[in-house]
Design a protein around this motif. Structure first.
Motif, PDB file in Angstrom:
ATOM      1  N   GLY A   1     -16.139 -39.576 -12.290  1.00  0.00           N
ATOM      2  CA  GLY A   1     -15.591 -39.598 -10.948  1.00  0.00           C
ATOM      3  C   GLY A   1     -16.156 -40.673 -10.041  1.00  0.00           C
ATOM      4  N   TRP A   2     -15.632 -40.699  -8.828  1.00  0.00           N
ATOM      5  CA  TRP A   2     -16.048 -41.611  -7.762  1.00  0.00           C
ATOM      6  C   TRP A   2     -16.078 -40.829  -6.464  1.00  0.00           C
ATOM      7  CZ3 TRP A   2     -12.664 -42.177  -3.644  1.00  0.00           C
ATOM      8  CH2 TRP A   2     -13.077 -43.046  -2.624  1.00  0.00           C
ATOM      9  N   ARG A   3     -17.046 -41.151  -5.614  1.00  0.00           N
ATOM     10  CA  ARG A   3     -17.047 -40.643  -4.247  1.00  0.00           C
ATOM     11  C   ARG A   3     -17.466 -41.762  -3.316  1.00  0.00           C
ATOM     12  NH1 ARG A   3     -21.772 -37.443  -6.156  1.00  0.00           N
ATOM     13  NH2 ARG A   3     -20.238 -35.827  -6.626  1.00  0.00           N
ATOM     14  N   GLY A   4     -16.879 -41.745  -2.131  1.00  0.00           N
ATOM     15  CA  GLY A   4     -17.162 -42.798  -1.176  1.00  0.00           C
ATOM     16  C   GLY A   4     -17.219 -42.275   0.237  1.00  0.00           C
ATOM     17  N   LEU A   5     -18.142 -42.821   1.025  1.00  0.00           N
ATOM     18  CA  LEU A   5     -18.313 -42.455   2.429  1.00  0.00           C
ATOM     19  C   LEU A   5     -17.650 -43.500   3.296  1.00  0.00           C
ATOM     20  CD1 LEU A   5     -19.753 -40.572   4.511  1.00  0.00           C
ATOM     21  CD2 LEU A   5     -21.680 -42.185   4.419  1.00  0.00           C
ATOM     22  N   ARG A   6     -16.868 -43.038   4.282  1.00  0.00           N
ATOM     23  CA  ARG A   6     -16.182 -43.934   5.184  1.00  0.00           C
ATOM     24  C   ARG A   6     -16.405 -43.481   6.622  1.00  0.00           C
ATOM     25  NH1 ARG A   6     -16.451 -45.904   1.046  1.00  0.00           N
ATOM     26  NH2 ARG A   6     -14.853 -46.915  -0.258  1.00  0.00           N
ATOM     27  N   SER A   7     -16.778 -44.430   7.485  1.00  0.00           N
ATOM     28  CA  SER A   7     -16.959 -44.171   8.918  1.00  0.00           C
ATOM     29  C   SER A   7     -17.974 -43.071   9.194  1.00  0.00           C
ATOM     30  CB  SER A   7     -15.613 -43.805   9.575  1.00  0.00           C
ATOM     31  OG  SER A   7     -14.665 -44.827   9.367  1.00  0.00           O
TER      32      SER A   7
ATOM     33  N   TRP B   1     -16.372 -39.302   6.894  1.00  0.00           N
ATOM     34  CA  TRP B   1     -15.330 -39.023   5.908  1.00  0.00           C
ATOM     35  C   TRP B   1     -15.889 -39.252   4.507  1.00  0.00           C
ATOM     36  CZ3 TRP B   1     -10.553 -37.014   6.870  1.00  0.00           C
ATOM     37  CH2 TRP B   1     -10.091 -37.061   8.194  1.00  0.00           C
ATOM     38  N   LEU B   2     -15.802 -38.242   3.653  1.00  0.00           N
ATOM     39  CA  LEU B   2     -16.222 -38.362   2.268  1.00  0.00           C
ATOM     40  C   LEU B   2     -15.010 -38.107   1.367  1.00  0.00           C
ATOM     41  CD1 LEU B   2     -18.593 -38.696   0.222  1.00  0.00           C
ATOM     42  CD2 LEU B   2     -18.727 -36.185   0.194  1.00  0.00           C
ATOM     43  N   PHE B   3     -14.711 -39.076   0.518  1.00  0.00           N
ATOM     44  CA  PHE B   3     -13.591 -38.962  -0.420  1.00  0.00           C
ATOM     45  C   PHE B   3     -14.135 -38.877  -1.844  1.00  0.00           C
ATOM     46  CE2 PHE B   3     -12.077 -41.195   3.311  1.00  0.00           C
ATOM     47  CZ  PHE B   3     -10.844 -40.612   3.568  1.00  0.00           C
ATOM     48  N   GLU B   4     -13.428 -38.124  -2.684  1.00  0.00           N
ATOM     49  CA  GLU B   4     -13.874 -37.975  -4.073  1.00  0.00           C
ATOM     50  C   GLU B   4     -12.671 -37.814  -4.992  1.00  0.00           C
ATOM     51  OE1 GLU B   4     -17.574 -35.789  -5.309  1.00  0.00           O
ATOM     52  OE2 GLU B   4     -16.083 -34.387  -6.102  1.00  0.00           O
TER      53      GLU B   4
ATOM     54  N   LEU C   1      -8.870 -34.132  -6.462  1.00  0.00           N
ATOM     55  CA  LEU C   1      -8.964 -35.035  -5.321  1.00  0.00           C
ATOM     56  C   LEU C   1      -9.493 -34.246  -4.130  1.00  0.00           C
ATOM     57  CD1 LEU C   1      -5.511 -36.835  -5.657  1.00  0.00           C
ATOM     58  CD2 LEU C   1      -7.726 -37.610  -6.528  1.00  0.00           C
ATOM     59  N   GLN C   2     -10.497 -34.795  -3.452  1.00  0.00           N
ATOM     60  CA  GLN C   2     -11.172 -34.051  -2.399  1.00  0.00           C
ATOM     61  C   GLN C   2     -11.433 -34.943  -1.194  1.00  0.00           C
ATOM     62  OE1 GLN C   2     -14.905 -32.420  -3.684  1.00  0.00           O
ATOM     63  NE2 GLN C   2     -15.361 -31.447  -1.732  1.00  0.00           N
ATOM     64  N   VAL C   3     -11.303 -34.336  -0.001  1.00  0.00           N
ATOM     65  CA  VAL C   3     -11.640 -35.014   1.246  1.00  0.00           C
ATOM     66  C   VAL C   3     -12.502 -34.072   2.082  1.00  0.00           C
ATOM     67  CG1 VAL C   3     -10.803 -36.073   3.377  1.00  0.00           C
ATOM     68  CG2 VAL C   3      -9.487 -36.321   1.259  1.00  0.00           C
ATOM     69  N   ARG C   4     -13.670 -34.552   2.535  1.00  0.00           N
ATOM     70  CA  ARG C   4     -14.507 -33.794   3.462  1.00  0.00           C
ATOM     71  C   ARG C   4     -14.609 -34.563   4.780  1.00  0.00           C
ATOM     72  NH1 ARG C   4     -19.642 -30.645   0.747  1.00  0.00           N
ATOM     73  NH2 ARG C   4     -18.592 -29.950  -1.161  1.00  0.00           N
ATOM     74  N   ARG C   5     -14.513 -33.826   5.866  1.00  0.00           N
ATOM     75  CA  ARG C   5     -14.597 -34.423   7.207  1.00  0.00           C
ATOM     76  C   ARG C   5     -15.697 -33.725   7.985  1.00  0.00           C
ATOM     77  NH1 ARG C   5     -15.095 -36.376  11.824  1.00  0.00           N
ATOM     78  NH2 ARG C   5     -13.366 -37.289  13.020  1.00  0.00           N
ATOM     79  N   ALA C   6     -16.732 -34.484   8.355  1.00  0.00           N
ATOM     80  CA  ALA C   6     -17.828 -33.934   9.145  1.00  0.00           C
ATOM     81  C   ALA C   6     -17.480 -33.974  10.624  1.00  0.00           C
ATOM     82  CB  ALA C   6     -19.106 -34.725   8.891  1.00  0.00           C
ATOM     83  N   PHE C   7     -18.000 -33.016  11.377  1.00  0.00           N
ATOM     84  CA  PHE C   7     -17.790 -33.008  12.817  1.00  0.00           C
ATOM     85  C   PHE C   7     -18.625 -34.082  13.507  1.00  0.00           C
ATOM     86  CE2 PHE C   7     -16.386 -28.804  11.591  1.00  0.00           C
ATOM     87  CZ  PHE C   7     -15.240 -28.628  12.346  1.00  0.00           C
ATOM     88  N   ASP C   8     -19.738 -34.497  12.887  1.00  0.00           N
ATOM     89  CA  ASP C   8     -20.543 -35.595  13.418  1.00  0.00           C
ATOM     90  C   ASP C   8     -21.323 -36.215  12.265  1.00  0.00           C
ATOM     91  OD1 ASP C   8     -22.777 -33.836  12.987  1.00  0.00           O
ATOM     92  OD2 ASP C   8     -22.372 -32.950  14.941  1.00  0.00           O
TER      93      ASP C   8
END
Length: 275
Positions: free
Chosen positions: A93-99, A102-105, A138-145
């Motif tokens: 797999g792959w995971r990436g942090l954006r901004s 936002w964490l995508f996997e 496919l996964q998306v995580r969104r942090a509040f901060d």
């Protein structure tokens, strides 16, 4: 596994290794979540963690039989900035942090399927063996901060025999930035009719062979789940981890003759040596 067991486990592990080095001295993980392993120590390049996990879990989905299983743990990882590529067990797999929030996997792995022999009491006799199959998650995580104290999670899993969707909310505890500490999450899970019948349905041929009533399920709400994660560095290289999972099934699934328990549960502990 019940919530109290997971909490007690974490307290015992924390007390046992109270005198170890502070996690704040370590470099920043991709995201500071215990549920997302990161062996790179914040550096670009290759990383490797190897260990073992001991799990006490349901024999199969809906089973009232439990057993202990020992499995390898860890992963091979390669990091470049805010991207990590990894191979863990049978998953690539792959995971990436954006901004920062936002964490995508994306992961390609395998579903082991279900075997008649998974039930020592013969509860699956006549239902046949399921073949191992590929699945894509496919996964998306969104942090509040940016500190990832609270987060939302959306996940889709597709395989040869159906599809599953998950929505979750989570919270991490502690101020560590190296991916250690405690984390809890609550999830709602949905599935299509193909997956529901793969796991809990009984067709005419299976009914004749097993003596169980023919059962056909529709898609929709599958379960509500609870997940607890704990991760702790004993020293520079040794890491302890623990996890407890509980999934309470919907009424339709509970009514299936395959379902001997109204829930599925698992608790596991293990160690990893980070090279």
């Amino acid at each position: 596994m019940k919530k109290s067991t997971g909490i007690l486990l974490a307290v015992c592990l924390h007390a046992l290794f109270l005198q170890t080095a502070s996690a704040q001295d370590r470099k920043t993980a991709l995201v500071p979540l215990p549920s997302v392993n990161d062996f790179t120590r914040g550096d670009d390049g290759w990383a490797l963690g190897l260990g073992l996990a001991v799990e006490y879990e349901s024999a199969y989905e809906g089973s009232d039989e439990f057993g202990v299983e020992v499995d390898p743990a860890g992963a091979v990882q390669w990091r470049k900035g805010d991207d990590i590529f990894f191979f863990a067990g049978e998953a690539l797999g792959w995971r990436g942090l954006r901004s920062d929030t936002w964490l995508f996997e994306a992961v390609v792995g395998f579903d082991e399927g279900r075997q008649e022999s998974d039930s020592d009491d013969g509860r699956l006799d006549g239902l046949g063996d399921q073949d191992e199959g590929a699945e894509v998650a496919l996964q998306v995580r969104r942090a509040f901060d940016a500190d990832w104290r609270y987060w939302l999670d959306g996940r889709v899993v597709t395989e040869d025999n159906g599809n599953l969707g998950l929505l979750a909310v989570g919270r991490r505890f502690g101020d560590q930035i190296d991916g250690t500490g405690h984390e809890i999450a609550i999830a709602v899970v949905f599935q299509d009719s193909d997956l529901a019948n793969k796991d809990f349905g009984i067709d005419a041929e299976q009914s004749a062979a097993s003596g169980l009533n023919e059962t056909e399920l529709s898609g929709g709400f599958r379960s509500i789940g609870f997940n607890y994660n704990y991760r702790h560095y004993v020293n520079e290289n040794w890491q302890l981890f623990g996890e407890a999972v509980y999934e309470g099934y919907s009424s339709d699934i509970q009514d299936s003759p395959i379902t001997r328990n109204d829930y599925e549960a698992e608790v596991g502990v293990g160690f990893i040596y980070v090279f």
